[in-house]
Motif scaffolding. Structure first.
Motif, mmCIF file in Angstrom:
data_model
loop_
_atom_site.group_PDB
_atom_site.id
_atom_site.type_symbol
_atom_site.label_atom_id
_atom_site.label_comp_id
_atom_site.label_asym_id
_atom_site.label_seq_id
_atom_site.Cartn_x
_atom_site.Cartn_y
_atom_site.Cartn_z
ATOM 1 N N PHE A 14 40.316 73.765 52.214
ATOM 2 C CA PHE A 14 40.437 73.006 50.964
ATOM 3 C C PHE A 14 39.546 71.767 50.996
ATOM 4 C CE2 PHE A 14 42.477 69.379 48.814
ATOM 5 C CZ PHE A 14 42.256 69.787 47.502
ATOM 6 N N LEU A 15 39.569 71.034 52.100
ATOM 7 C CA LEU A 15 38.755 69.815 52.201
ATOM 8 C C LEU A 15 37.266 70.131 52.160
ATOM 9 C CD1 LEU A 15 40.846 67.832 54.828
ATOM 10 C CD2 LEU A 15 40.665 67.388 52.357
ATOM 11 N N ILE A 16 36.863 71.216 52.809
ATOM 12 C CA ILE A 16 35.445 71.621 52.762
ATOM 13 C C ILE A 16 35.033 71.924 51.326
ATOM 14 C CG2 ILE A 16 33.815 73.453 53.386
ATOM 15 C CD1 ILE A 16 35.286 73.564 56.130
ATOM 16 N N ILE A 17 35.848 72.711 50.637
ATOM 17 C CA ILE A 17 35.530 73.049 49.241
ATOM 18 C C ILE A 17 35.547 71.800 48.369
ATOM 19 C CG2 ILE A 17 36.366 74.285 47.191
ATOM 20 C CD1 ILE A 17 37.170 76.567 49.038
ATOM 21 N N ALA A 18 36.518 70.922 48.596
ATOM 22 C CA ALA A 18 36.628 69.712 47.773
ATOM 23 C C ALA A 18 35.421 68.800 47.960
ATOM 24 C CB ALA A 18 37.911 68.957 48.120
ATOM 25 N N PHE A 19 34.939 68.651 49.200
ATOM 26 C CA PHE A 19 33.811 67.752 49.446
ATOM 27 C C PHE A 19 32.461 68.373 49.114
ATOM 28 C CE2 PHE A 19 36.975 65.524 52.128
ATOM 29 C CZ PHE A 19 36.886 64.292 51.493
ATOM 30 N N ARG A 20 32.398 69.690 49.083
ATOM 31 C CA ARG A 20 31.144 70.369 48.721
ATOM 32 C C ARG A 20 31.184 70.845 47.260
ATOM 33 N NH1 ARG A 20 27.471 72.382 52.419
ATOM 34 N NH2 ARG A 20 27.107 73.860 50.762
ATOM 35 N N PHE A 21 32.124 70.336 46.519
ATOM 36 C CA PHE A 21 32.400 70.789 45.163
ATOM 37 C C PHE A 21 31.229 70.537 44.214
ATOM 38 C CE2 PHE A 21 34.271 70.320 40.926
ATOM 39 C CZ PHE A 21 34.953 71.516 40.843
ATOM 40 N N GLU A 22 30.879 71.566 43.451
ATOM 41 C CA GLU A 22 29.933 71.450 42.346
ATOM 42 C C GLU A 22 30.714 71.780 41.077
ATOM 43 O OE1 GLU A 22 26.249 73.618 42.699
ATOM 44 O OE2 GLU A 22 26.461 73.607 44.872
ATOM 45 N N ALA A 23 30.479 71.028 40.035
ATOM 46 C CA ALA A 23 31.263 71.183 38.807
ATOM 47 C C ALA A 23 30.852 72.442 38.050
ATOM 48 C CB ALA A 23 31.113 69.952 37.930
ATOM 49 N N LYS A 24 31.389 73.570 38.475
ATOM 50 C CA LYS A 24 31.222 74.846 37.774
ATOM 51 C C LYS A 24 32.618 75.429 37.582
ATOM 52 C CE LYS A 24 26.836 75.995 40.015
ATOM 53 N NZ LYS A 24 26.196 76.885 40.968
ATOM 54 N N LYS A 25 32.778 76.187 36.509
ATOM 55 C CA LYS A 25 34.099 76.726 36.194
ATOM 56 C C LYS A 25 34.673 77.554 37.349
ATOM 57 C CE LYS A 25 36.529 78.843 32.376
ATOM 58 N NZ LYS A 25 36.427 79.389 31.039
ATOM 59 N N VAL A 26 33.852 78.406 37.946
ATOM 60 C CA VAL A 26 34.315 79.255 39.037
ATOM 61 C C VAL A 26 34.768 78.395 40.214
ATOM 62 C CG1 VAL A 26 33.537 80.941 40.750
ATOM 63 C CG2 VAL A 26 32.967 81.268 38.353
ATOM 64 N N ASN A 27 34.040 77.335 40.480
ATOM 65 C CA ASN A 27 34.398 76.462 41.601
ATOM 66 C C ASN A 27 35.735 75.764 41.382
ATOM 67 O OD1 ASN A 27 32.041 77.236 42.749
ATOM 68 N ND2 ASN A 27 30.973 75.319 42.436
ATOM 69 N N TYR A 28 36.051 75.435 40.129
ATOM 70 C CA TYR A 28 37.368 74.857 39.844
ATOM 71 C C TYR A 28 38.476 75.816 40.264
ATOM 72 C CZ TYR A 28 35.463 70.975 37.117
ATOM 73 O OH TYR A 28 34.814 69.843 36.727
ATOM 74 N N ALA A 80 36.270 84.871 34.840
ATOM 75 C CA ALA A 80 35.104 83.984 34.780
ATOM 76 C C ALA A 80 33.884 84.630 35.427
ATOM 77 C CB ALA A 80 35.418 82.650 35.450
ATOM 78 N N ILE A 81 34.064 85.245 36.592
ATOM 79 C CA ILE A 81 32.937 85.883 37.275
ATOM 80 C C ILE A 81 32.421 87.072 36.476
ATOM 81 C CG2 ILE A 81 32.307 87.218 39.330
ATOM 82 C CD1 ILE A 81 34.029 85.247 40.945
ATOM 83 N N CYS A 82 33.313 87.785 35.802
ATOM 84 C CA CYS A 82 32.928 88.954 35.000
ATOM 85 C C CYS A 82 32.518 88.573 33.574
ATOM 86 C CB CYS A 82 34.056 89.972 34.974
ATOM 87 S SG CYS A 82 34.381 90.716 36.588
ATOM 88 N N ASN A 83 32.489 87.283 33.278
ATOM 89 C CA ASN A 83 32.045 86.768 31.971
ATOM 90 C C ASN A 83 32.912 87.216 30.800
ATOM 91 O OD1 ASN A 83 29.805 85.343 33.046
ATOM 92 N ND2 ASN A 83 28.687 87.273 33.174
#
Length: 191
Positions: A14-28, A80-83
């Motif tokens: 979780f911390l890795i994802i949170a600190f490497r987070f890019e503001a994209k819908k899938v990443n949320y 989201a991934i399948c649009n």
């Protein structure tokens, strides 16, 4: 030890994802899934270390935060991934249902709606909350099976219709869904 390692690993992820987070819908969605899974794993750790039935019940309620809310987030990730755009009313209905199931979970220890009977058992060094299911637990199976079925339908439909989606991502999602199903069946068979 297993539950402690699992909880710590999820927290690190979780911390890795949170600190490497890019503001994209899938990443949320990934961020929310790892956060909820971290909380859920800490609940399982709480059950394993609990000394009283009340502690185990409280920890079990924490586990169900992930159990009730990770499946719809995973489905939204697949959409989201399948649009695919999900209508707002469908989202509201999904989350109202999941909130309703979680409210039934919150009655554990007060009513027999979700669990009929409960007691503590030991499995090695870990405490286990042994229970029999009440009628309310049937609604949880709809969350488990329903969302998996919807994920499979969306993925297969996207694959067959050859939608403009990354084939690598699509096959990765199919692989993850398959692993999810097999591990669920395996865990039930072991129990």
């Amino acid at each position: 030890t297993y539950y402690l390692v699992s909880a710590v690993l999820m927290l690190v992820i979780f911390l890795i994802i949170a600190f490497r987070f890019e503001a994209k819908k899938v990443n949320y969605y990934f961020l929310i899934i790892t956060f909820l899974t971290t909380i859920s794993n800490m609940g399982y750790m709480g059950i394993a270390f609990s000394k009283t039935l009340e502690e185990a019940i409280l920890a079990n309620k924490i586990c169900y935060i992930g159990g009730c809310f990770v499946p719809p987030i995973i489905l939204l990730l697949v959409f989201a991934i399948c649009n695919y755009k999900v209508p707002r009313w469908v989202l509201n209905l999904m989350f109202l249902y999941n909130i309703g199931v979680y409210l039934m979970v919150m009655t554990i220890g007060y009513t027999d709606l979700y669990y009929d009977e409960m007691h503590l058992d030991k499995f090695g060094n870990a405490t286990v909350l042994a229970h029999t299911y009440g009628i309310g637990h049937s609604f949880f199976y709809i969350i488990l099976y329903g969302y998996i079925i919807f994920q499979a339908i969306v993925l297969i439909y996207t694959l067959v219709k050859k939608k403009p989606v990354s084939q690598k991502n699509l096959w990765l999602l199919i692989l993850l869904l398959t692993i999810n199903i097999l591990s669920f069946i395996g865990s039930k068979a072991m129990n």
